[in-house]
Design a protein around this motif. Structure first.
Motif, PDB file in Angstrom:
ATOM      1  N   ASP A 193      59.165  38.326  50.751  1.00 57.78           N
ATOM      2  CA  ASP A 193      59.370  39.635  51.354  1.00 57.78           C
ATOM      3  C   ASP A 193      60.684  40.247  50.900  1.00 57.78           C
ATOM      4  OD1 ASP A 193      61.126  37.984  52.605  1.00 57.78           O
ATOM      5  OD2 ASP A 193      60.506  38.464  54.653  1.00 57.78           O
ATOM      6  N   LYS A 194      61.304  39.618  49.893  1.00 57.95           N
ATOM      7  CA  LYS A 194      62.603  40.087  49.428  1.00 57.95           C
ATOM      8  C   LYS A 194      62.485  41.234  48.430  1.00 57.95           C
ATOM      9  CE  LYS A 194      64.918  37.028  51.790  1.00 57.95           C
ATOM     10  NZ  LYS A 194      65.763  37.441  52.943  1.00 57.95           N
ATOM     11  N   ARG A 195      61.495  41.183  47.553  1.00 54.96           N
ATOM     12  CA  ARG A 195      61.383  42.260  46.571  1.00 54.96           C
ATOM     13  C   ARG A 195      61.048  43.569  47.294  1.00 54.96           C
ATOM     14  NH1 ARG A 195      56.783  43.552  48.287  1.00 54.96           N
ATOM     15  NH2 ARG A 195      54.795  42.674  47.604  1.00 54.96           N
ATOM     16  N   ALA A 196      61.483  44.672  46.706  1.00 54.77           N
ATOM     17  CA  ALA A 196      61.309  45.960  47.366  1.00 54.77           C
ATOM     18  C   ALA A 196      59.850  46.409  47.339  1.00 54.77           C
ATOM     19  CB  ALA A 196      62.194  47.010  46.699  1.00 54.77           C
ATOM     20  N   LEU A 197      59.234  46.380  46.154  1.00 57.51           N
ATOM     21  CA  LEU A 197      57.861  46.855  45.989  1.00 57.51           C
ATOM     22  C   LEU A 197      57.193  46.088  44.856  1.00 57.51           C
ATOM     23  CD1 LEU A 197      58.408  50.736  46.178  1.00 57.51           C
ATOM     24  CD2 LEU A 197      57.232  49.352  47.898  1.00 57.51           C
ATOM     25  N   TYR A 198      55.871  46.112  44.860  1.00 50.54           N
ATOM     26  CA  TYR A 198      55.053  45.631  43.746  1.00 50.54           C
ATOM     27  C   TYR A 198      54.378  46.832  43.111  1.00 50.54           C
ATOM     28  CZ  TYR A 198      50.746  44.112  41.442  1.00 50.54           C
ATOM     29  OH  TYR A 198      49.728  43.949  40.544  1.00 50.54           O
ATOM     30  N   VAL A 199      54.282  46.850  41.783  1.00 53.06           N
ATOM     31  CA  VAL A 199      53.631  47.929  41.045  1.00 53.06           C
ATOM     32  C   VAL A 199      52.577  47.332  40.129  1.00 53.06           C
ATOM     33  CG1 VAL A 199      53.940  49.854  39.448  1.00 53.06           C
ATOM     34  CG2 VAL A 199      55.762  49.277  41.056  1.00 53.06           C
ATOM     35  N   GLY A 200      51.338  47.795  40.235  1.00 45.22           N
ATOM     36  CA  GLY A 200      50.300  47.297  39.337  1.00 45.22           C
ATOM     37  C   GLY A 200      48.919  47.472  39.924  1.00 45.22           C
ATOM     38  N   THR A 201      47.971  46.800  39.308  1.00 41.81           N
ATOM     39  CA  THR A 201      46.588  46.846  39.764  1.00 41.81           C
ATOM     40  C   THR A 201      46.447  46.065  41.065  1.00 41.81           C
ATOM     41  OG1 THR A 201      45.801  46.955  37.478  1.00 41.81           O
ATOM     42  CG2 THR A 201      44.207  46.285  39.143  1.00 41.81           C
ATOM     43  N   LEU A 202      45.823  46.680  42.068  1.00 42.98           N
ATOM     44  CA  LEU A 202      45.468  45.954  43.282  1.00 42.98           C
ATOM     45  C   LEU A 202      44.062  45.399  43.071  1.00 42.98           C
ATOM     46  CD1 LEU A 202      46.815  48.175  46.205  1.00 42.98           C
ATOM     47  CD2 LEU A 202      47.982  46.482  44.782  1.00 42.98           C
ATOM     48  N   ASN A 203      43.963  44.085  43.049  1.00 42.61           N
ATOM     49  CA  ASN A 203      42.725  43.459  42.604  1.00 42.61           C
ATOM     50  C   ASN A 203      41.554  43.683  43.542  1.00 42.61           C
ATOM     51  OD1 ASN A 203      43.166  41.853  39.985  1.00 42.61           O
ATOM     52  ND2 ASN A 203      45.008  41.445  41.169  1.00 42.61           N
ATOM     53  N   GLU A 204      41.830  43.844  44.835  1.00 40.26           N
ATOM     54  CA  GLU A 204      40.732  44.152  45.747  1.00 40.26           C
ATOM     55  C   GLU A 204      40.108  45.501  45.384  1.00 40.26           C
ATOM     56  OE1 GLU A 204      43.880  43.538  46.539  1.00 40.26           O
ATOM     57  OE2 GLU A 204      44.067  42.360  48.392  1.00 40.26           O
ATOM     58  N   ASP A 205      40.955  46.488  45.136  1.00 39.89           N
ATOM     59  CA  ASP A 205      40.473  47.815  44.771  1.00 39.89           C
ATOM     60  C   ASP A 205      39.775  47.794  43.414  1.00 39.89           C
ATOM     61  OD1 ASP A 205      40.476  50.812  45.147  1.00 39.89           O
ATOM     62  OD2 ASP A 205      41.684  50.693  43.321  1.00 39.89           O
ATOM     63  N   ALA A 206      40.343  47.026  42.462  1.00 39.85           N
ATOM     64  CA  ALA A 206      39.752  46.955  41.122  1.00 39.85           C
ATOM     65  C   ALA A 206      38.368  46.318  41.154  1.00 39.85           C
ATOM     66  CB  ALA A 206      40.669  46.171  40.188  1.00 39.85           C
ATOM     67  N   GLY A 207      38.229  45.229  41.917  1.00 45.17           N
ATOM     68  CA  GLY A 207      36.925  44.580  42.021  1.00 45.17           C
ATOM     69  C   GLY A 207      35.886  45.471  42.654  1.00 45.17           C
ATOM     70  N   ALA A 208      36.285  46.191  43.708  1.00 42.49           N
ATOM     71  CA  ALA A 208      35.347  47.102  44.371  1.00 42.49           C
ATOM     72  C   ALA A 208      34.958  48.252  43.452  1.00 42.49           C
ATOM     73  CB  ALA A 208      35.980  47.635  45.655  1.00 42.49           C
ATOM     74  N   THR A 209      35.917  48.745  42.668  1.00 38.61           N
ATOM     75  CA  THR A 209      35.621  49.829  41.728  1.00 38.61           C
ATOM     76  C   THR A 209      34.594  49.395  40.698  1.00 38.61           C
ATOM     77  OG1 THR A 209      37.825  50.799  41.996  1.00 38.61           O
ATOM     78  CG2 THR A 209      36.612  51.373  39.994  1.00 38.61           C
TER      79      THR A 209
END
Length: 374
Positions: free
Chosen positions: A166-182
């Motif tokens: 929980d230390k990093r500020a943000l993650y940037v990239g493909t969200l795999n749940e969304d990609a699989g559903a797409t």
């Protein structure tokens, strides 16, 4: 000092040393109020409109404040192949921002060595004064170095892959749940009504949560639509024949018969090979990524569409986010990025491009325009 010196010798990288804005020695009063300006993005049917608009909104908010000098680094797993467009995007963004920065990757021969070197890179960037770091981590091996950086006030953004912290500020990239559903929804448009079985070339083995999430999301879409789902484990380190044997076994066991196939990774072309093997070349198939073999099957009309990750935008967005956190704060940056966040306010979804089989040349043209070809 020995660790830092060894790290410098062990890395390869593309380095930008652009002049930071705001120096009274080199800028007059008029230049001091200069605002950030993005290079125009070429228009295309594949241009991610919402993503581009969100970046513009971030720039507009940052431009309400005086531009500040900043030093940052983007640390990738490699600078070639999949990560070449990431490096291109990161370098372009850092140039537009006018920051001093580096895009680096380990020169290790394998992932084990790369993990060690990347952790050293993180520590070295902190030691030389980086105020923000974007990192595509190999895995949990980078967690300690990331937490050390954050403890020293460095803004850390992960990209492409994440770390359980929980230390990093943000993650940037493909969200795999969304990609699989797409991908599943793309195939649904080509399927006959149920009953029928959809064969997924996916991943279910422990140790790779991204692959599991993508597979489970696709499976849910098909099951909710009334289809039976059979999953065949993708074997990345095997030759085509080994994977085809498992795919054929799953195909023959399916009851009711298979009516469509979804490949969820870069070896999706094997799904088209399976259709040939079982004498069902007409089966609708969707794929992932842009492997040359996948592209060839698309040109033949054998794969209906593929789904490609936006590596260029992962790299391009990361420096803008880091600079935004520095200039306007994390909360304000997250608020602007909220249209790109689904159910998790710490993960920025760059999405996927859905490339129909008859749009291969148009997609290549788009990648060439933005310099994102691998």
């Amino acid at each position: 000092m020995r660790m830092i010196r060894r790290c410098r010798m062990a890395v390869c990288g593309l380095t930008l040393m652009t002049a930071a804005c705001g120096s009274s020695e080199h800028h007059d009063a008029e230049e001091d109020v200069t605002r950030l300006t993005r290079a125009p993005t070429p228009a295309s049917e594949f241009t991610p409109v919402q993503l581009e608009a969100t970046i513009d909104s971030l720039v507009a908010e940052m431009n309400k404040n005086p531009i500040e000098p900043m030093h940052m680094a983007v640390l990738l797993k490699k600078l070639s192949g999949f990560f070449a467009p990431v490096a291109t995007g990161a370098n372009r963004a850092m140039s537009e921002l006018g920051v001093t920065g580096n895009v680096l990757a380990p020169a290790g021969k394998d992932d084990d060595e790369g993990q060690v070197i990347q952790a050293e890179q993180i520590r070295e960037m902190v030691a030389i004064g980086a105020q923000g770091i974007g990192v595509a981590p190999f895995g949990e091996a980078q967690q300690e170095a990331i937490e050390e950086a954050v403890a020293k006030g460095v803004h850390v953004v992960t990209l492409d892959t994440d770390v359980p912290t929980d230390k990093r500020a943000l993650y940037v990239g493909t969200l795999n749940e969304d990609a699989g559903a797409t991908a599943a929804n793309t195939l649904l448009a080509h399927l006959p009504p149920p009953p029928g079985t959809v064969l997924i070339h996916g991943h279910s083995l422990e140790g790779w949560p991204d692959g599991i999430q993508r597979t489970q999301a696709a499976q849910k879409v098909f099951e909710d639509a009334g289809y039976v789902v059979v999953m065949s484990q993708a074997f990345f380190d095997s030759d085509d024949q080994v994977d085809l044997e498992w795919l054929k076994f799953a195909f023959e066991l399916a009851n009711p018969p298979v009516v469509g196939i979804a490949g969820l990774f870069n070896i999706s072309y094997r799904c088209a090979m399976l259709a040939e093997l079982v004498g069902k070349p007409e089966l609708p198939i969707v794929a992932f990524d842009f492997d040359p073999k996948t592209v060839e099957y698309m040109r033949q009309g054998r794969i209906k569409a593929t789904h490609t990750q936006r590596q260029y935008y992962e790299g391009y967005l990361t420096p803008y986010i880091i600079y935004g956190i520095q200039l306007i704060g994390l909360d304000a940056t997250k608020q602007i990025l909220s249209p790109l966040m689904l159910d998790d306010p710490t993960r920025v979804n760059t999405g996927v491009d859905v490339v129909p089989g008859d749009k291969v040349d148009e997609y290549y043209a788009f990648l060439n325009k933005i310099g994102a070809n691998q």
